[in-house]
Motif scaffolding. Structure first.
Motif, mmCIF file in Angstrom:
data_model
loop_
_atom_site.group_PDB
_atom_site.id
_atom_site.type_symbol
_atom_site.label_atom_id
_atom_site.label_comp_id
_atom_site.label_asym_id
_atom_site.label_seq_id
_atom_site.Cartn_x
_atom_site.Cartn_y
_atom_site.Cartn_z
ATOM 1 N N GLU A 150 0.747 -1.099 0.115
ATOM 2 C CA GLU A 150 -0.058 0.041 -0.054
ATOM 3 C C GLU A 150 0.859 1.343 -0.062
ATOM 4 O OE1 GLU A 150 -0.505 -2.583 1.854
ATOM 5 O OE2 GLU A 150 -2.823 -3.141 1.232
ATOM 6 N N ASP A 151 1.986 1.227 0.770
ATOM 7 C CA ASP A 151 2.967 2.328 0.616
ATOM 8 C C ASP A 151 3.479 2.642 -0.901
ATOM 9 O OD1 ASP A 151 3.013 2.720 3.356
ATOM 10 O OD2 ASP A 151 4.977 1.599 3.765
ATOM 11 N N PHE A 202 0.444 4.193 -2.825
ATOM 12 C CA PHE A 202 0.059 5.356 -2.480
ATOM 13 C C PHE A 202 1.144 6.544 -3.238
ATOM 14 C CE2 PHE A 202 1.025 9.300 0.079
ATOM 15 C CZ PHE A 202 -0.371 10.020 -0.041
ATOM 16 N N SER A 258 -0.099 9.179 -5.359
ATOM 17 C CA SER A 258 -0.029 10.682 -5.453
ATOM 18 C C SER A 258 0.602 11.195 -6.835
ATOM 19 C CB SER A 258 1.335 10.907 -4.351
ATOM 20 O OG SER A 258 0.941 10.333 -3.070
ATOM 21 N N VAL A 292 -8.590 3.301 -5.613
ATOM 22 C CA VAL A 292 -7.789 3.820 -4.405
ATOM 23 C C VAL A 292 -8.711 4.773 -3.674
ATOM 24 C CG1 VAL A 292 -5.861 5.098 -3.411
ATOM 25 C CG2 VAL A 292 -5.242 3.488 -5.416
ATOM 26 N N ILE A 311 -6.679 3.635 2.101
ATOM 27 C CA ILE A 311 -6.226 4.973 1.673
ATOM 28 C C ILE A 311 -6.368 6.005 3.044
ATOM 29 C CG2 ILE A 311 -8.454 5.826 0.700
ATOM 30 C CD1 ILE A 311 -4.805 6.806 -0.701
ATOM 31 N N TYR A 345 -3.302 7.297 4.938
ATOM 32 C CA TYR A 345 -2.468 8.285 4.201
ATOM 33 C C TYR A 345 -3.061 9.513 4.068
ATOM 34 C CZ TYR A 345 -0.138 3.985 2.772
ATOM 35 O OH TYR A 345 0.499 2.665 2.916
ATOM 36 N N THR A 355 -1.586 12.929 2.054
ATOM 37 C CA THR A 355 -2.380 13.385 0.862
ATOM 38 C C THR A 355 -2.570 15.030 1.029
ATOM 39 O OG1 THR A 355 -3.373 11.250 0.726
ATOM 40 C CG2 THR A 355 -4.452 13.198 -0.351
#
Length: 196
Positions: A53-54, A57, A61, A109, A115, A118, A122
């Motif tokens: 998931e990192d 992300f 982004s 996502v 999510i 994060y 974000t």
């Protein structure tokens, strides 16, 4: 030198993951595939990212910034605020038509449970987009050309609705095309921001 190598490794991982995620989705992409495509070992990948998931992300982004840059750039080149708002709606649809993998990825996502972890990460790139949009909109609001609405309501109309409609079309729940709905929604949003 070590820092530069780490940046290169990270960029390779994100680039490989991006192509895989946009083509297949996160769930259908394995860490082993990311390692194979990037040419990075499993250990090096997990040195850069703790969990998949990192990586997702990091890709999210990039894609989200590209989407917002496209939408806001289409808007801010117009002196007439209604032309700008309409252009932003159309740019949101154009992104989905021209970048279907990226649009599907963003939608997936945004709908994921992970999510939320994060949200703090974000916020900075969300705020940059809001600030850019406000810098353009505030003079128009102050001059009485468009009504004052919250940035969140503006984003929901200009980009949120097109993304939702795009997803419904993409998964086969709607019989419309992106282009036909873009025309309808651009006109509706334009009217919503017309002061009578």
């Amino acid at each position: 030198m070590k820092h530069k190598k780490s940046e290169v490794t990270r960029a390779k991982i994100v680039s490989a993951a991006r192509s895989l995620f946009l083509e297949k989705g996160i769930d259908k992409t394995s860490v082993a595939e990311i390692c194979r495509i990037s040419g990075v070992s499993n250990g090096a990948l997990f040195h850069q990212f703790k969990v998949k998931e990192d990586i997702a992300f990091a890709v999210f982004s990039e894609v989200r910034v590209e989407f917002w840059d496209r939408v806001i750039s289409a808007m801010v080149v117009h002196d007439d605020p209604h032309d700008g708002i309409e252009a932003a709606v159309r740019a949101s649809f154009a992104f989905q038509r021209e970048e279907p993998g990226a649009a599907a990825f963003m939608s997936d996502v945004n709908a994921s449970e992970w999510i939320a972890r994060y949200a703090d990460d974000t916020k900075p790139f969300y705020d940059i987009g809001v600030e850019r949009g406000l810098a353009w909109a505030v003079p128009h609001v102050q001059a009485g050309r468009i009504p004052a609405v919250s940035p969140d309501a503006f984003i929901a109309l200009v980009a949120g609705a097109p993304q939702w409609i795009g997803r419904v079309i993409r998964i086969g729940l709607a019989g419309s095309t992106l282009d036909s709905v873009a025309d309808d929604l651009a006109l509706c949003v334009r009217r919503a921001f017309t002061i009578r």
